[in-house]
Design an enzyme around this catalytic site. Structure first.
Site, short mmCIF file in Angstrom:
data_model
loop_
_atom_site.label_atom_id
_atom_site.label_comp_id
_atom_site.label_asym_id
_atom_site.label_seq_id
_atom_site.Cartn_x
_atom_site.Cartn_y
_atom_site.Cartn_z
N ARG A 179 61.15 -5.81 -63.61
CA ARG A 179 62.17 -4.77 -63.71
C ARG A 179 62.95 -4.75 -62.40
NH1 ARG A 179 57.25 -2.45 -65.41
NH2 ARG A 179 57.20 -1.86 -67.63
N LYS B 29 55.59 0.65 -63.50
CA LYS B 29 55.65 2.07 -63.82
C LYS B 29 54.27 2.70 -63.66
CE LYS B 29 59.54 1.91 -67.04
NZ LYS B 29 60.00 2.17 -68.43
N HIS C 130 68.43 -6.33 -66.80
CA HIS C 130 67.34 -6.24 -67.76
C HIS C 130 67.43 -7.35 -68.80
CE1 HIS C 130 64.01 -3.48 -68.07
NE2 HIS C 130 64.08 -3.49 -69.40
N ARG D 70 65.12 -10.03 -67.95
CA ARG D 70 63.74 -9.68 -68.35
C ARG D 70 63.54 -9.96 -69.84
NH1 ARG D 70 59.28 -6.27 -67.05
NH2 ARG D 70 58.76 -4.71 -68.63
N HIS E 117 53.77 -4.02 -69.85
CA HIS E 117 53.87 -3.03 -70.92
C HIS E 117 52.51 -2.38 -71.15
CE1 HIS E 117 57.66 -5.00 -72.89
NE2 HIS E 117 57.96 -4.20 -71.90
N TYR F 192 60.10 -8.35 -79.20
CA TYR F 192 60.58 -9.70 -78.93
C TYR F 192 60.18 -10.68 -80.04
CZ TYR F 192 61.51 -7.79 -74.34
OH TYR F 192 61.97 -7.02 -73.33
#
Length: 325
Positions: A142, A166, A236, A239, A262, A271
């Site tokens: 990210r 995150k 992004h 990514r 994730h 995806y």
């Protein structure tokens, strides 16, 4: 409100861009209720909640924007109740609009190659830009993770990045040889006094300070314009391209989930829709019974080219074999 935003920054480790969006959302709510002459947010009742929802619905916002605004408000009131400032969360029972999932925008391998080769090779800033783009595509980081990198987080000999995602979740990500070489060339051109910073950022702006996420976007926009790529392309997108290209070539979905950081596999599975669509498209073009009845016939040369494209999506069993853990 400042305490809440500080909590999101320090405890939840949200990106600066998300924090700015949340702050605007909360200030908008505050301004609305100042006009409504609400004594305090802690005294808000169901009637006032409905009035604010009606206000949001009348602003012609997209569903995704309303969802984000409600997420910011719910989080704020959860914080107020946890701190004993508000007796309950008046937005707890409010349902968010259902947002249709859209497939992420990604680049083809050829488009990525053109983008990575766009920065000039004879200038310090060009070497930096090439290293930024190579690292984004090679690692799937990210932008917030990229700008937060320090040189202590990178092992160029082993080709590894120690990323903090995150919620401060940490993960190790392999770096490709092109990215390693780009970082080595960039490091050699960094002014000596900049390298003395503690911690030492990986990417500097022109003033010798840590680069910002907005600057990354401006850098990308410049090269997108130069080579004529789709203007939807964002940091992004690299990514998304990283994940899509891995899956196209047979990478395991759980491995990609780990590389992307994730929390839930369902987030990564979007995806697979991209790769399935590509496989179906190739199949329909190449297989004699794959096309629609009223479709044009495919010539042998076109079929062979399409089969080769399909073959590229099948992993090399030797290259992808990994030792048992």
């Amino acid at each position: 409100m400042k305490d809440f935003l500080r909590h999101l920054r320090d405890e939840r480790d949200l990106s600066p861009e998300t924090l700015r969006a949340y702050q605007k959302d909360l200030e908008q709510m505050q301004e609305f209720f100042e006009v409504e002459e609400l004594r305090s947010l802690a005294s808000m009742d169901t009637h006032q909640v409905r009035r604010y929802l009606a206000f949001l619905n009348g602003q012609n916002y997209s569903k995704s924007t309303v969802v984000r605004k409600l997420a910011a408000i719910r989080g704020y009131f959860r914080y107020l109740t946890a701190e004993g400032i508000a007796p309950e969360n008046p937005f707890a029972g409010v349902r968010s609009p259902k947002v249709e999932k859209t497939l992420p925008h990604f680049l083809t391998v050829n488009e990525v190659t053109r983008l990575l080769e766009a920065p000039p090779k004879d200038h310090h800033r060009g070497l930096r830009d090439r290293a930024i783009l190579e690292t984004l595509y090679s690692s799937g980081l990210r932008v917030s993770e990229l700008v937060g990198l320090n040189w202590d987080d990178i092992d160029l000999e082993q080709g590894l990045i120690h990323a903090r995602g995150k919620g401060r979740k940490e993960r190790l990500i392999p770096l490709g040889s092109y990215s390693v070489q780009a970082l080595q060339r960039y490091w050699a051109e960094i002014p000596g006094e900049w390298k003395e910073a503690t911690p030492c950022p990986v990417f500097f702006n022109r003033f010798g300070r840590r680069i910002s996420d907005r600057s990354i976007r401006k850098i990308l926009d410049k090269y997108i314009s130069q080579i004529g790529l789709d203007r939807r392309t964002s940091p992004h997108s690299l990514r998304h391209s990283f994940a899509t290209h891995l899956l196209d070539r047979g990478a395991n979905l759980r491995v990609v989930q780990e590389l992307l950081g994730h929390k839930h596999l369902a987030t990564t599975q979007i995806y697979t829709h991209l790769t399935h669509e590509r496989l179906q498209e190739v199949y329909k073009k190449a297989h004699p019974r794959g096309a629609e009845e009223d479709g044009a016939d495919v010539t042998p040369s076109e079929a062979q080219a399409t089969v080769e494209a399909l073959r590229e999506t099948i992993p090399d069993p030797i290259a992808t074999e990994t030792p048992a853990s």
